[in-house]
Design a protein around this motif. Structure first.
Motif, PDB file in Angstrom:
ATOM      1  N   PHE A 370       0.857  -1.183   0.000  1.00 41.45           N
ATOM      2  CA  PHE A 370       0.000   0.000   0.000  1.00 41.45           C
ATOM      3  C   PHE A 370       0.894   1.235   0.000  1.00 41.45           C
ATOM      4  CE2 PHE A 370      -1.699   3.497   2.602  1.00 41.45           C
ATOM      5  CZ  PHE A 370      -2.757   3.885   1.781  1.00 41.45           C
ATOM      6  N   SER A 371       0.534   2.210  -0.822  1.00 40.94           N
ATOM      7  CA  SER A 371       1.264   3.483  -0.809  1.00 40.94           C
ATOM      8  C   SER A 371       0.278   4.632  -0.891  1.00 40.94           C
ATOM      9  CB  SER A 371       2.257   3.569  -1.974  1.00 40.94           C
ATOM     10  OG  SER A 371       1.585   3.567  -3.212  1.00 40.94           O
ATOM     11  N   ASN A 372       0.589   5.697  -0.169  1.00 37.88           N
ATOM     12  CA  ASN A 372      -0.193   6.932  -0.167  1.00 37.88           C
ATOM     13  C   ASN A 372       0.751   8.070  -0.527  1.00 37.88           C
ATOM     14  OD1 ASN A 372      -0.769   9.472   1.818  1.00 37.88           O
ATOM     15  ND2 ASN A 372      -2.689   8.673   0.980  1.00 37.88           N
ATOM     16  N   ASN A 373       0.478   8.751  -1.636  1.00 39.84           N
ATOM     17  CA  ASN A 373       1.348   9.803  -2.144  1.00 39.84           C
ATOM     18  C   ASN A 373       0.612  11.136  -2.174  1.00 39.84           C
ATOM     19  OD1 ASN A 373       3.751   8.071  -3.345  1.00 39.84           O
ATOM     20  ND2 ASN A 373       1.855   7.071  -3.973  1.00 39.84           N
ATOM     21  N   ASN A 374       1.267  12.154  -1.628  1.00 42.10           N
ATOM     22  CA  ASN A 374       0.689  13.497  -1.585  1.00 42.10           C
ATOM     23  C   ASN A 374       1.692  14.495  -2.147  1.00 42.10           C
ATOM     24  OD1 ASN A 374      -1.844  13.152   0.334  1.00 42.10           O
ATOM     25  ND2 ASN A 374      -0.164  11.962   1.198  1.00 42.10           N
ATOM     26  N   ALA A 375       1.168  15.564  -2.747  1.00 39.53           N
ATOM     27  CA  ALA A 375       2.031  16.622  -3.273  1.00 39.53           C
ATOM     28  C   ALA A 375       1.365  17.967  -3.060  1.00 39.53           C
ATOM     29  CB  ALA A 375       2.321  16.400  -4.759  1.00 39.53           C
ATOM     30  N   SER A 376       2.181  19.003  -2.909  1.00 39.99           N
ATOM     31  CA  SER A 376       1.686  20.367  -2.793  1.00 39.99           C
ATOM     32  C   SER A 376       2.795  21.318  -3.199  1.00 39.99           C
ATOM     33  CB  SER A 376       1.225  20.665  -1.354  1.00 39.99           C
ATOM     34  OG  SER A 376       2.313  20.552  -0.443  1.00 39.99           O
ATOM     35  N   GLY A 377       2.410  22.543  -3.534  1.00 40.83           N
ATOM     36  CA  GLY A 377       3.399  23.536  -3.910  1.00 40.83           C
ATOM     37  C   GLY A 377       2.883  24.456  -4.998  1.00 40.83           C
ATOM     38  N   ALA A 378       3.658  25.503  -5.260  1.00 39.74           N
ATOM     39  CA  ALA A 378       3.243  26.504  -6.237  1.00 39.74           C
ATOM     40  C   ALA A 378       3.130  25.925  -7.640  1.00 39.74           C
ATOM     41  CB  ALA A 378       4.230  27.671  -6.225  1.00 39.74           C
ATOM     42  N   ARG A 379       3.901  24.864  -7.936  1.00 37.50           N
ATOM     43  CA  ARG A 379       3.871  24.281  -9.274  1.00 37.50           C
ATOM     44  C   ARG A 379       3.051  22.996  -9.325  1.00 37.50           C
ATOM     45  NH1 ARG A 379      10.217  25.231 -11.153  1.00 37.50           N
ATOM     46  NH2 ARG A 379      10.230  27.479 -10.744  1.00 37.50           N
ATOM     47  N   ILE A 380       2.244  22.767  -8.295  1.00 41.06           N
ATOM     48  CA  ILE A 380       1.354  21.616  -8.250  1.00 41.06           C
ATOM     49  C   ILE A 380      -0.080  22.125  -8.206  1.00 41.06           C
ATOM     50  CG2 ILE A 380       0.650  19.584  -6.935  1.00 41.06           C
ATOM     51  CD1 ILE A 380       3.383  19.251  -8.151  1.00 41.06           C
ATOM     52  N   ASN A 381      -0.918  21.563  -9.062  1.00 37.90           N
ATOM     53  CA  ASN A 381      -2.313  21.975  -9.122  1.00 37.90           C
ATOM     54  C   ASN A 381      -3.084  21.351  -7.961  1.00 37.90           C
ATOM     55  OD1 ASN A 381      -4.771  22.943  -9.903  1.00 37.90           O
ATOM     56  ND2 ASN A 381      -4.970  21.655 -11.730  1.00 37.90           N
ATOM     57  N   GLY A 382      -3.388  22.165  -6.947  1.00 43.79           N
ATOM     58  CA  GLY A 382      -4.097  21.687  -5.775  1.00 43.79           C
ATOM     59  C   GLY A 382      -3.179  20.935  -4.828  1.00 43.79           C
ATOM     60  N   THR A 383      -3.784  20.037  -4.039  1.00 43.15           N
ATOM     61  CA  THR A 383      -3.027  19.184  -3.109  1.00 43.15           C
ATOM     62  C   THR A 383      -3.465  17.738  -3.344  1.00 43.15           C
ATOM     63  OG1 THR A 383      -4.701  19.568  -1.400  1.00 43.15           O
ATOM     64  CG2 THR A 383      -2.726  20.978  -1.367  1.00 43.15           C
ATOM     65  N   PRO A 384      -3.040  17.155  -4.452  1.00 39.70           N
ATOM     66  CA  PRO A 384      -3.539  15.830  -4.848  1.00 39.70           C
ATOM     67  C   PRO A 384      -3.023  14.712  -3.957  1.00 39.70           C
ATOM     68  CG  PRO A 384      -1.788  16.536  -6.317  1.00 39.70           C
ATOM     69  CD  PRO A 384      -2.078  17.700  -5.440  1.00 39.70           C
ATOM     70  N   THR A 385      -3.816  13.642  -3.900  1.00 37.76           N
ATOM     71  CA  THR A 385      -3.458  12.415  -3.191  1.00 37.76           C
ATOM     72  C   THR A 385      -3.691  11.228  -4.117  1.00 37.76           C
ATOM     73  OG1 THR A 385      -4.015  13.326  -1.023  1.00 37.76           O
ATOM     74  CG2 THR A 385      -3.987  10.933  -1.227  1.00 37.76           C
ATOM     75  N   VAL A 386      -2.730  10.339  -4.169  1.00 44.17           N
ATOM     76  CA  VAL A 386      -2.842   9.123  -4.979  1.00 44.17           C
ATOM     77  C   VAL A 386      -2.588   7.922  -4.078  1.00 44.17           C
ATOM     78  CG1 VAL A 386      -1.969   7.826  -6.947  1.00 44.17           C
ATOM     79  CG2 VAL A 386      -2.053  10.328  -7.062  1.00 44.17           C
TER      80      VAL A 386
END
Length: 690
Positions: A370-386
């Motif tokens: 199982f993996s949970n990946n999150n990203a955020s920042g000025a060059r990322i659209n929103g705060t996505p989770t995969v």
């Protein structure tokens, strides 16, 4: 003149060591004894295995680099260790100060990087994580070529590189190790002004039969390389890196558990020249912080049943800090659009496995990921989770003592992108005689779209890039075969030869392209079919004080224009590159010393390209030779001196006839490979009390 000096130095060192060898004036050093002892031991591998087993018993073709070879390279990073390995090349982006790996014709986005079997997190397709692992903590490296997606999931299309760290050797002891090394950057060096490379590290380990505590701190400082640049600018950017590790392990009669922390604090400096009118210079700092936590546990209820659980959490960020510095050295933040940026990537990972040995003829490995990946920042659209979930099973079936078969299946589900629901594999090993083995394999691999490819959002004066949430996962079908011949296998001498071949077909490769819905925008698309094929031959010799390897590969990369002869004429399906490598390690036992040569020739890299979709041009990056020469000598019981010359052929930039010169990250122009001939000298200290 430098070549004459080098040859003279080698002859002097060898004559001195041989004199000591004949006279028997020194005791065998600890590290050199380890090299000698390894001749009589079978290499044990763990990558892709149901349980640790000898290299010869594995159904996978695994290459290993042991701790002694790592030490003798005088390396301060993993790139130096891997750059003379067959099938491996590196590319350097001097605009961002990063390096990426290529394995068997595939870029780094198809290579899985593991630290003790746990995936390393990168912000995109570039495997920056390879340069953020403390070289002083590595026990060995295992390389498996070909898809390992059933066992390790996404990204393992081209293969797996598993970095295995030191875990202690049992018993009750305390040990202290320290290292200091100074190295030139080409002909540039000054310790006071930080020119060159400066490495310092210290570590301590305490253990008894049930407990272990360890910690390491390493600093790598690279002052950059001026090269052909002038003023404040440098051709290779300065880098300052702090690496921290701490770990503990507790062991019971039938179980063990351990925790390990790996921290990275890295700053790469892009220094700009002053404006001749205003006197202002624009600088950028690329600041990376990686906090990587690992927990692993194992319990063995019976001799036939084994359970493992692995968990990790990664908090990884890269920040761009842009500043302006005036003629009085007063620094202010830049106000240009996109000049200040910070991207954060967080990943939680869990893996649980159960291994059951039903008997001599059957064993089963099954697990869940199982993996949970999150990203955020000025060059990322929103705060996505995969989120991604997977089940896998890989039984090992033995037919007597001559045939072993391992079918595998991975079932997966992803919360965002279109992932292949099932990934199969089939690997086998046939013992043709006491000295000849045949390994074969088929596997389907896949690569998940990176979070940046799905959700990237970057717009400034020169960029207009959007992610694409409709991307599909890349997938591949691959076959390989290896003949392994143990020519001689005795305690005092071992000679082996491995002949291999592979063929890979990659579908839906993701690349940047013009958005079909908006020609003014760039996005990521599944637009490529790609293939690689090739042959390899590797020979190894272990004889008394000598350890030698000689190998070659011939790798073909797909030419997509060959599919359209009506448009482009008759063109070959593959363009080919040759590689040859040789490693020579000779130990002077009584002198407690060794002399070591690491060499690789990377042939020219051709590629067909077009600028107007009408005219085809064959571009080539020139071939080059890379070699390092090192000399090691024990000084007393606890200290080892290591020195030598890296990049003996003085490689810097490679000639390249590509016409793609349209951007900062284009493939046109000279290809940066290294900063030339460099000298290094280091001391290491190892003290252990039992």
């Amino acid at each position: 003149m430098r070549y004459y000096f080098t040859i003279t130095l080698i002859l002097l060192v060898m004559s001195r060591l041989m004199a000591q060898e004949g006279a028997g004036t020194a005791a065998l050093g600890r590290n050199d004894a380890k090299l000698s002892d390894s001749l009589s031991l079978n290499e044990v591998v763990i990558t892709g295995q149901s349980e640790p087993q000898s290299l010869r018993n594995s159904v996978y073709q695994v290459r290993t680099i042991d701790s002694e070879r790592i030490r003798l390279r005088g390396a301060t990073n993993l790139q130096t260790i891997l750059n003379t390995e067959l099938g491996i090349r590196f590319s350097n982006d001097l605009t961002l100060g990063t390096s990426d790996i290529q394995l068997m014709g595939m870029s780094g986005q198809g290579v899985k990087i593991l630290l003790d079997g746990i995936p390393m997190v990168d912000r995109g397709s570039t495997r920056e994580s390879l340069g953020q692992i403390d070289i002083n903590t590595i026990e060995r490296i295992e390389i498996v070529e070909g898809p390992m997606s059933v066992m390790y999931g996404t990204d393992a299309l081209a293969g797996v590189i598993n970095i295995i760290t030191k875990k202690g050797n049992g018993g009750q002891s305390i040990s202290v190790n320290a290292r200091i090394q100074e190295e030139t950057a080409g002909d540039e060096y000054n310790a006071l002004t930080k020119q060159g490379t400066h490495n310092q590290g210290v570590g301590i380990t305490w253990q008894n039969e049930h407990l272990l505590f360890s910690g390491n701190v390493t600093r790598n400082n690279f002052g950059g390389w001026q090269g052909a640049s002038t003023g404040r600018e440098k051709a290779w950017m300065p880098k300052d890196q702090m690496l921290y590790t701490a770990g503990t392990r507790i062991t019971g009669k039938r179980w063990n558990a351990w925790y390990r922390f790996n921290g990275t604090d890295e700053t790469i400096k892009d220094l700009g020249n002053r404006n001749p009118n205003t006197g202002i210079a624009s600088d950028r700092d690329y600041i990376t912080k990686r906090w990587f936590h690992q927990v692993q546990s194992e319990i063995r209820p019976t001799d036939k049943l084994n359970f493992t659980a692995v968990g990790s959490y990664t908090d990884y960020s890269r920040r761009t800090l842009s500043t302006n510095i005036d003629i009085n050295d007063h620094r202010t933040l830049s106000l240009e659009p996109g000049s200040q940026d910070r991207s954060v990537f967080k990943t939680a990972f869990f893996r649980g496995t159960a291994f059951y040995k039903a008997g001599d003829q059957l064993s089963v490995l099954a697990g869940v990921d199982f993996s949970n990946n999150n990203a955020s920042g000025a060059r990322i659209n929103g705060t996505p989770t995969v989120n991604e979930y997977a089940l896998f099973v890989a039984p090992e079936i033995r037919f007597g003592h001559f045939f072993k078969l391992t079918p595998g299946l991975r079932i997966l589900k992803n919360s965002v992108y279109d992932a292949p629901p099932m990934i199969p594999s089939l690997n086998g090993k046939l013992t043709l005689s006491k000295s000849l083995d045949f390994r074969f394999g088929y596997a389907r691999g896949f690569r998940s779209p990176a979070l940046r490819e799905l959700y990237f959002d970057f717009h400034d004066a020169s960029h207009s890039i959007n992610g694409n949430v409709n991307l599909k996962a890349e997938y591949s079908n691959s076959v390989n075969a290896f003949f392994v011949w143990q020519v001689v296998s005795r305690e005092e001498i071992r000679v082996s030869s491995t002949l291999g071949s592979f063929y890979n077909v990659f579908h839906d490769l993701i690349d940047a392209g013009i958005d079909p819905n908006d020609r003014t925008q760039t996005t990521y698309l599944n637009i490529h079919l790609f293939k690689t094929t090739g042959f390899s031959l590797e020979n190894k010799l272990f004889w008394k004080n000598l350890q030698a390897t000689l190998g070659a590969t011939y790798i073909g990369r797909y030419n997509e224009f060959s599919e359209s002869p009506e448009d482009f004429g008759s063109l070959p399906e593959f363009v080919w590159s040759t590689e040859v490598n040789a490693n020579l390690l000779y130990t002077f036992k009584k002198a407690g010393a060794s002399i070591n040569l690491f060499y690789k020739y990377s042939g020219k890299r051709p590629v067909y390209e077009t600028a107007d979709l009408v005219n085809i041009h064959l571009a080539e990056t020139e071939g080059f030779h890379m070699a390092d020469l090192t000399v090691s000598k024990t000084l007393g019981k606890y200290v080892n001196l290591l020195g030598g010359i890296k990049n003996l052929f003085d490689v810097t930039n490679l000639r390249n006839t590509s016409t793609d010169t349209g951007g900062a990250h284009s493939t046109g122009g000279a290809v940066p490979m290294s900063f030339g001939w460099s000298y290094f000298l280091g001391l290491s200290f190892q003290w252990t009390k039992h």
